[in-house]
Design an enzyme around this catalytic site. Structure first.
Site, PDB file in Angstrom:
ATOM      1  N   ARG A 197       0.726  -1.174  -0.230  1.00  0.00           N
ATOM      2  CA  ARG A 197       0.113   0.027  -0.116  1.00  0.00           C
ATOM      3  C   ARG A 197       0.777   1.258   0.026  1.00  0.00           C
ATOM      4  O   ARG A 197       0.406   2.264  -0.641  1.00  0.00           O
ATOM      5  CB  ARG A 197      -0.800   0.039   1.150  1.00  0.00           C
ATOM      6  N   TYR A 214     -16.016  15.338 -16.197  1.00  0.00           N
ATOM      7  CA  TYR A 214     -16.309  14.132 -15.925  1.00  0.00           C
ATOM      8  C   TYR A 214     -17.534  13.875 -14.561  1.00  0.00           C
ATOM      9  O   TYR A 214     -17.236  14.664 -13.755  1.00  0.00           O
ATOM     10  CB  TYR A 214     -15.165  12.952 -15.394  1.00  0.00           C
ATOM     11  N   ASP A 239      -6.915  17.581 -15.949  1.00  0.00           N
ATOM     12  CA  ASP A 239      -7.387  15.987 -16.217  1.00  0.00           C
ATOM     13  C   ASP A 239      -7.175  15.815 -17.649  1.00  0.00           C
ATOM     14  O   ASP A 239      -7.686  16.446 -18.558  1.00  0.00           O
ATOM     15  CB  ASP A 239      -8.845  15.899 -15.799  1.00  0.00           C
ATOM     16  N   LYS A 269      -8.404   4.668 -19.407  1.00  0.00           N
ATOM     17  CA  LYS A 269      -8.897   4.892 -20.836  1.00  0.00           C
ATOM     18  C   LYS A 269      -7.669   4.748 -21.758  1.00  0.00           C
ATOM     19  O   LYS A 269      -7.165   3.749 -21.995  1.00  0.00           O
ATOM     20  CB  LYS A 269      -9.254   6.260 -20.976  1.00  0.00           C
TER      21      LYS A 269
HETATM   22  C1  LIG Z   1     -13.057   7.907 -16.883  1.00  0.00           C
HETATM   23  C2  LIG Z   1     -12.604   9.271 -16.373  1.00  0.00           C
HETATM   24  C3  LIG Z   1     -12.303   9.418 -15.104  1.00  0.00           C
HETATM   25  C4  LIG Z   1     -12.689   8.636 -13.957  1.00  0.00           C
HETATM   26  O1  LIG Z   1     -11.975   7.498 -14.178  1.00  0.00           O
HETATM   27  P1  LIG Z   1     -12.026   5.953 -13.516  1.00  0.00           P
HETATM   28  O2  LIG Z   1     -10.930   5.116 -13.841  1.00  0.00           O
HETATM   29  O3  LIG Z   1     -13.446   5.549 -14.218  1.00  0.00           O
HETATM   30  O4  LIG Z   1     -12.217   6.231 -11.921  1.00  0.00           O
HETATM   31  C5  LIG Z   1     -12.039  10.987 -14.974  1.00  0.00           C
HETATM   32  N1  LIG Z   1     -11.814  11.800 -15.989  1.00  0.00           N
HETATM   33  C6  LIG Z   1     -12.232  11.476 -17.002  1.00  0.00           C
HETATM   34  C7  LIG Z   1     -11.898  12.671 -18.318  1.00  0.00           C
HETATM   35  C8  LIG Z   1     -12.634  10.217 -17.361  1.00  0.00           C
HETATM   36  O5  LIG Z   1     -13.005  10.087 -18.582  1.00  0.00           O
END
Ligand SMILES: *Cc1c(COP(=O)(O)O)cnc(C)c1O
Length: 408
Positions: free
Chosen positions: A59, A112, A184, A209
């Site tokens: 962790r 998001y 992000d 992603k």
């Molecule tokens: C999917 C996504 C998230 C969150 O990610 P997870 O892995 O599903 O928790 C945050 N920001 C964007 C732009 C995303 O597409």
């Protein structure tokens, strides 16, 4: 190969984060262990005191996870990365580390969904207030600043309308008001956009992603620019516990080796799909930063190395149905064959979804309208298949929507 010899980005994707491993292993081994033996009591004490580098407990830090963290930090041009259990765990780590009751956050409206919910419910419960503004409008960003503003949180391109925010300009506003800029970067990956180069202090990703790219992992990462912040975030993550595990880290690290190739293909395919959609009579409007019709086309060219693999488009509503495109959107979802009807994005396979009936359904029509999400808006994550197959699939599906329109 030593990291300091690497120059070109494609080379970095293949080699970054891979240092010296036991037995000359070419890829990071999966250290599937929860804990690490100390050589003796003095060694254990030295590790806990931070006087010696080493691993204590997974962790806290694990070599497979650290290899991934180093890889992405290098690609983003940051000091260090912190691997998280999901993109949302990464978002939470940022806020849990940097704000406290009485602080204020400025966040993009086109963000998001769960990030919006985290800020407007959980962080609010702990006394942190958020102003959601259209961050593609710099005046709106400036007007949102308060004396207690601590963080500017920007998603660019934004979700799902692909609006572009000016990272360098917002970094300027943030730093002038003694705040930090968090970006992000999930929609583009460091292949296409490096927010730190434009002044961002923190970059985060949903590894789920494009970075992993194969739709088989949920993970996240925060990349920071300076050591103090790394220490602060590591403490938060150690105490809140939302870390990524060694096996998922291994998979994401493997995915990154083909990241630049994949992003190149996503971009090549997406522009052709966007042009096809823009010329189709059943499509009212296409949102893609690579099209000259995109309102921030010039800004996208300035801060991005490519337009990415995400496209949104609005279906013609009124000429086909009486629901402003909602029925047309549903009909399209039921008509695609190659494009998979699923949320998420950034994988090798093309994915399609209808925000009004899916990801943004619970918002309600009124709130969707305010956020620029029309009833006929469709979000497409363009995969790396042969582009003609993707276009053929959309063409036959749009034709079915036209035929279905007669029965609405
Ligand atoms: C999917 C996504 C998230 C969150 O990610 P997870 O892995 O599903 O928790 C945050 N920001 C964007 C732009 C995303 O597409």
């Amino acid at each position: 190969m030593k990291n300091n010899k690497m120059t070109e980005f494609e080379t970095k994707c293949v080699h970054s984060g891979v240092d010296e491993f036991e037995y000359g292993s070419v890829v990071p081994p999966i250290y599937q262990t929860s804990t690490f033996k100390f050589k003796n009591a003095r060694h254990g004490a030295a590790l806990f005191a931070g006087e010696e580098k080493g691993y204590i407990y997974t962790r806290m830090l694990n070599p497979t996870v650290e290899a991934l963290e180093n890889s992405i930090a290098e690609l983003e041009g940051g000091f260090k990365g912190l691997g998280c259990a999901s993109g949302m765990a990464a978002v939470h780590t940022v806020f849990a580390s940097l704000v406290q009751a009485g602080d204020h956050v400025v966040c993009s409206t086109a963000v998001y969904g769960p990030t919006n919910t985290l800020l407007s419910t959980i962080m609010k419960k702990f006394g942190v207030e958020t102003s959601f503004v259209d961050t593609s409008d710099l005046k709106a960003v400036k007007n949102a600043v308060r004396p207690n503003t601590k963080i500017f949180y920007v998603e660019t391109p934004g979700n799902p309308t692909l609006s572009i925010s000016d990272i360098a300009a917002i970094a300027g506003i943030a730093h002038k008001s003694n705040s930090l800029l968090v970006v992000d970067n999930t929609f583009l990956s460091p292949v296409l956009q490096k927010p730190i180069d434009f002044g961002a202090d923190i970059v985060l990703h949903s590894l789920t992603k494009f970075l992993n790219g194969h739709a088989d992992v949920v993970g996240g990462i925060v990349v920071v620019k300076v050591e103090e912040m790394y220490k602060l975030f590591r403490k938060t993550l150690n105490q809140t516990g939302g870390v990524i595990d060694p096996f998922n880290s291994f998979l994401v690290h493997r995915g990154i080796k083909t990241l630049s190739l994949r992003m190149q293909r996503h971009c090549e395919n997406a522009i052709k799909v966007a042009e096809f959609l823009e010329s189709h009579p059943a499509v009212k409007r296409v949102y893609y930063p690579g099209l000259a019709s995109h309102p921030q086309f010039e800004l996208a060219k300035k801060q991005q190395l490519g337009a990415g693999g995400m496209i949104s488009f609005e279906l013609e509503g009124n000429s086909f149905d009486s629901s402003d495109g909602f029925e047309a959107g549903q009909a399209l979802m039921n008509s695609v064959q190659l494009c998979q009807l699923a949320v998420s994005l950034g994988g090798v396979e093309s994915l399609i979804q209808h925000p009004a009936s899916m990801t943004h359904y619970t918002m309600g029509k009124q709130a969707r309208e305010t956020a620029g999400i029309s009833e006929g808006l469709v979000r497409l994550s363009v995969g790396i298949e042969n582009v003609n197959d993707i276009i053929d699939d959309l063409e036959q599906a749009l034709e079915k929507v036209r035929q279905a329109a007669s029965v609405f």
